[in-house]
Design an enzyme around this catalytic site. Structure first.
Site, PDB file in Angstrom:
ATOM      1  N   HIS A 113       9.175   8.734  72.791  1.00 25.96           N
ATOM      2  CA  HIS A 113       8.149   9.008  71.770  1.00 25.96           C
ATOM      3  C   HIS A 113       7.719  10.482  71.806  1.00 25.96           C
ATOM      4  CE1 HIS A 113       4.615   7.326  69.197  1.00 25.96           C
ATOM      5  NE2 HIS A 113       4.900   8.581  68.878  1.00 25.96           N
ATOM      6  N   ARG A 133       7.453   4.258  64.096  1.00 26.67           N
ATOM      7  CA  ARG A 133       6.692   3.519  65.101  1.00 26.67           C
ATOM      8  C   ARG A 133       7.536   2.355  65.602  1.00 26.67           C
ATOM      9  NH1 ARG A 133       3.864   7.237  65.652  1.00 26.67           N
ATOM     10  NH2 ARG A 133       1.618   7.401  65.437  1.00 26.67           N
TER      11      ARG A 133
HETATM   12  P1  NDP Z   1       3.074   9.912  54.965  1.00 28.33           P
HETATM   13  O1  NDP Z   1       1.865   9.053  54.834  1.00 28.33           O
HETATM   14  O2  NDP Z   1       3.023  11.299  54.415  1.00 28.33           O
HETATM   15  O3  NDP Z   1       4.325   9.186  54.308  1.00 28.33           O
HETATM   16  C1  NDP Z   1       4.555   7.826  54.446  1.00 28.33           C
HETATM   17  C2  NDP Z   1       5.709   7.444  53.512  1.00 28.33           C
HETATM   18  O4  NDP Z   1       6.010   6.070  53.741  1.00 28.33           O
HETATM   19  C3  NDP Z   1       5.327   7.590  52.045  1.00 28.33           C
HETATM   20  O5  NDP Z   1       6.421   8.080  51.315  1.00 28.33           O
HETATM   21  C4  NDP Z   1       5.016   6.152  51.647  1.00 28.33           C
HETATM   22  O6  NDP Z   1       5.250   5.834  50.279  1.00 28.33           O
HETATM   23  C5  NDP Z   1       6.014   5.402  52.493  1.00 28.33           C
HETATM   24  N1  NDP Z   1       5.600   3.992  52.626  1.00 28.33           N
HETATM   25  C6  NDP Z   1       4.496   3.493  53.242  1.00 28.33           C
HETATM   26  N2  NDP Z   1       4.450   2.162  53.109  1.00 28.33           N
HETATM   27  C7  NDP Z   1       5.548   1.813  52.395  1.00 28.33           C
HETATM   28  C8  NDP Z   1       6.047   0.577  51.923  1.00 28.33           C
HETATM   29  N3  NDP Z   1       5.423  -0.585  52.144  1.00 28.33           N
HETATM   30  N4  NDP Z   1       7.194   0.596  51.210  1.00 28.33           N
HETATM   31  C9  NDP Z   1       7.839   1.763  50.955  1.00 28.33           C
HETATM   32  N5  NDP Z   1       7.406   2.973  51.378  1.00 28.33           N
HETATM   33  C10 NDP Z   1       6.273   2.988  52.095  1.00 28.33           C
HETATM   34  O7  NDP Z   1       3.430   9.947  56.519  1.00 28.33           O
HETATM   35  P2  NDP Z   1       4.112  11.107  57.368  1.00 28.33           P
HETATM   36  O8  NDP Z   1       5.385  11.488  56.706  1.00 28.33           O
HETATM   37  O9  NDP Z   1       3.142  12.171  57.671  1.00 28.33           O
HETATM   38  O10 NDP Z   1       4.395  10.329  58.751  1.00 28.33           O
HETATM   39  C11 NDP Z   1       5.171   9.154  58.786  1.00 28.33           C
HETATM   40  C12 NDP Z   1       5.054   8.481  60.139  1.00 28.33           C
HETATM   41  O11 NDP Z   1       5.801   9.192  61.122  1.00 28.33           O
HETATM   42  C13 NDP Z   1       3.659   8.403  60.753  1.00 28.33           C
HETATM   43  O12 NDP Z   1       2.902   7.368  60.179  1.00 28.33           O
HETATM   44  C14 NDP Z   1       3.960   8.161  62.215  1.00 28.33           C
HETATM   45  O13 NDP Z   1       4.032   6.775  62.469  1.00 28.33           O
HETATM   46  C15 NDP Z   1       5.340   8.784  62.405  1.00 28.33           C
HETATM   47  N6  NDP Z   1       5.305   9.930  63.314  1.00 28.33           N
HETATM   48  C16 NDP Z   1       5.987   9.843  64.507  1.00 28.33           C
HETATM   49  C17 NDP Z   1       6.027  10.904  65.368  1.00 28.33           C
HETATM   50  C18 NDP Z   1       6.849  10.855  66.603  1.00 28.33           C
HETATM   51  O14 NDP Z   1       6.724  11.741  67.473  1.00 28.33           O
HETATM   52  N7  NDP Z   1       7.711   9.864  66.757  1.00 28.33           N
HETATM   53  C19 NDP Z   1       5.293  12.155  65.090  1.00 28.33           C
HETATM   54  C20 NDP Z   1       4.640  12.155  63.797  1.00 28.33           C
HETATM   55  C21 NDP Z   1       4.649  11.073  62.961  1.00 28.33           C
HETATM   56  P3  NDP Z   1       4.410   6.569  49.107  1.00 28.33           P
HETATM   57  O15 NDP Z   1       4.987   7.965  49.034  1.00 28.33           O
HETATM   58  O16 NDP Z   1       4.719   5.773  47.915  1.00 28.33           O
HETATM   59  O17 NDP Z   1       2.976   6.542  49.536  1.00 28.33           O
HETATM   60  C1  OXD Z   2       1.979  11.001  65.539  1.00 29.56           C
HETATM   61  C2  OXD Z   2       2.763  10.826  66.773  1.00 29.56           C
HETATM   62  O1  OXD Z   2       1.741  10.032  64.818  1.00 29.56           O
HETATM   63  O2  OXD Z   2       2.833  11.797  67.574  1.00 29.56           O
HETATM   64  O3  OXD Z   2       1.562  12.154  65.261  1.00 29.56           O
HETATM   65  O4  OXD Z   2       3.345   9.764  66.985  1.00 29.56           O
END
Ligand code: NDP
Ligand code: OXD
Length: 321
Positions: free
Chosen positions: A284, A236
């Site tokens: 994005h 993000r």
């Molecule tokens: P998940 O919730 O599966 O994974 C999030 C990861 O981030 C976890 O490993 C979590 O740790 C880690 N995390 C969160 N907070 C912290 C912190 N404070 N310190 C360290 N690690 C942290 O999310 P997804 O993999 O499904 O998606 C990730 C992000 O990708 C979404 O939230 C979205 O913003 C972005 N996205 C962007 C897209 C685009 O088109 N650009 C499309 C899809 C998604 P833990 O394992 O310990 O919980």
């Molecule tokens: C998502 C994105 O979060 O598309 O799925 O950014």
């Protein structure tokens, strides 16, 4: 029951009608409706499938049982402090995950194979073959080890990059060096110190906001084959401090930045990021949200919920993801 559909997004894949058509196919006999189509009978709405709905919209529906976010990241939705306290489900779907993996692998390879150099050489008709190191000499570090990062990590490791990931809680992923937390021998500092290509796949939460900053860039490895560390952010825009990225590119702390997400979207025409030679910009769309795949996923969740099974991928509102 009515499934309310409220979608506001830019890009072809957020056009609401294909979403409605697909939901109608997958949930025959149910009403699938936009907000204006159910004015005067809000009590019919049992589910809402939303992407960036207007703030306060969902307070109108007293019988709402579940909110389905049409994307993986829920940061925009959680900004609405009036969001009803019913389960909030996010997207975890192989279609979205694999699209993200494509993006991550593509951009890691572009840095690894020095692609920008060849683009510049072509413009000047230069035939020059610099040394090309192997993928096993390059250390990729993924900020986040969630659904998307784990898949990308697996593919990157398969093509021989040295891959590490950083999470909040301790994780174990075969073949991936796992780091977690802020401090200690397996903490953020140690993770950064072994990273040449930093890929950010974190959710945006109060804890992660602004993490891609001057301080973090200073901790990245400076002894890698790329010469300088580079960053890729597909999480993000709120995770990055754009002024710090520009300063780090200008003073040589970073050798490149690939950004799919921005502090303000669409990225304003006045942003200096547009002109910077070391910045790659995508709008994005690291992963398009497919109306087909995601409607199937949500319809499947609704049917299984109605069969008495627990909802999957419910957001922890305290953690913010
Ligand atoms: P998940 O919730 O599966 O994974 C999030 C990861 O981030 C976890 O490993 C979590 O740790 C880690 N995390 C969160 N907070 C912290 C912190 N404070 N310190 C360290 N690690 C942290 O999310 P997804 O993999 O499904 O998606 C990730 C992000 O990708 C979404 O939230 C979205 O913003 C972005 N996205 C962007 C897209 C685009 O088109 N650009 C499309 C899809 C998604 P833990 O394992 O310990 O919980
Ligand atoms: C998502 C994105 O979060 O598309 O799925 O950014």
């Amino acid at each position: 029951m009515t499934l309310l559909l409220a979608i506001k997004g830019s890009g072809d894949n957020w056009s609401p009608r294909p979403w409605r058509d697909r939901f109608r196919e997958r949930l025959p006999g149910r009403e699938i409706a936009f907000p204006e189509e159910i004015e005067g009978r809000p009590e019919t709405v049992r589910y809402a499938a939303v992407w960036k709905p207007p703030v306060g919209l969902l307070t109108r529906y007293p019988k709402l049982e579940v909110i389905f976010n049409l994307g993986a990241g829920v940061d925009a939705l959680l900004e609405d402090k009036s969001l009803p306290q019913v389960p909030l489900v996010r997207v975890v779907d192989p279609d979205l995950t694999k699209r993200m993996t494509e993006y991550v692998v593509l951009h890691c390879l572009l840095y690894h194979r020095q692609h920008m150099r060849y683009v510049a050489q072509k413009a000047k008709r230069v035939w020059d073959a610099p040394d090309q190191w192997a993928a096993r000499d390059v250390r990729v570090g993924l900020l986040g080890l969630g659904e998307i990062a784990r898949d990308a990590a697996e593919v990157l490791a398969r093509i021989d990059f040295q891959v590490a990931g950083w999470s909040r809680a301790r994780r174990e992923v075969p073949g991936i060096a796992c780091f977690h937390g802020a401090e200690g021998p397996n903490g953020l500092g140690a993770f950064l110190a072994r990273t040449d290509i930093l890929v950010c796949l974190l959710p945006l939460t109060p804890e992660t906001r602004g993490i891609l900053s001057k301080k973090l860039f200073a901790g990245l490895a400076r002894d890698g084959v790329l010469g300088k560390p580079v960053i890729i952010n597909a999480g993000r825009g709120g995770l990055q401090v754009e002024a710090d990225i520009l300063a780090a590119l200008d003073d040589g702390t970073l050798g490149g930045a690939t950004l799919d997400v921005f502090e303000t979207e669409p990225l304003p025409a006045s942003s200096r990021l547009w002109d910077h030679p070391l910045v790659t910009i995508t709008p994005h769309n690291a992963a398009d949200s497919s109306p087909g795949a995601i409607s199937d996923y949500i319809a499947g969740q609704i049917l299984s919920y109605e069969a008495g099974k627990p909802l999957a991928n419910v957001v922890d509102r305290v953690k913010g993801y």
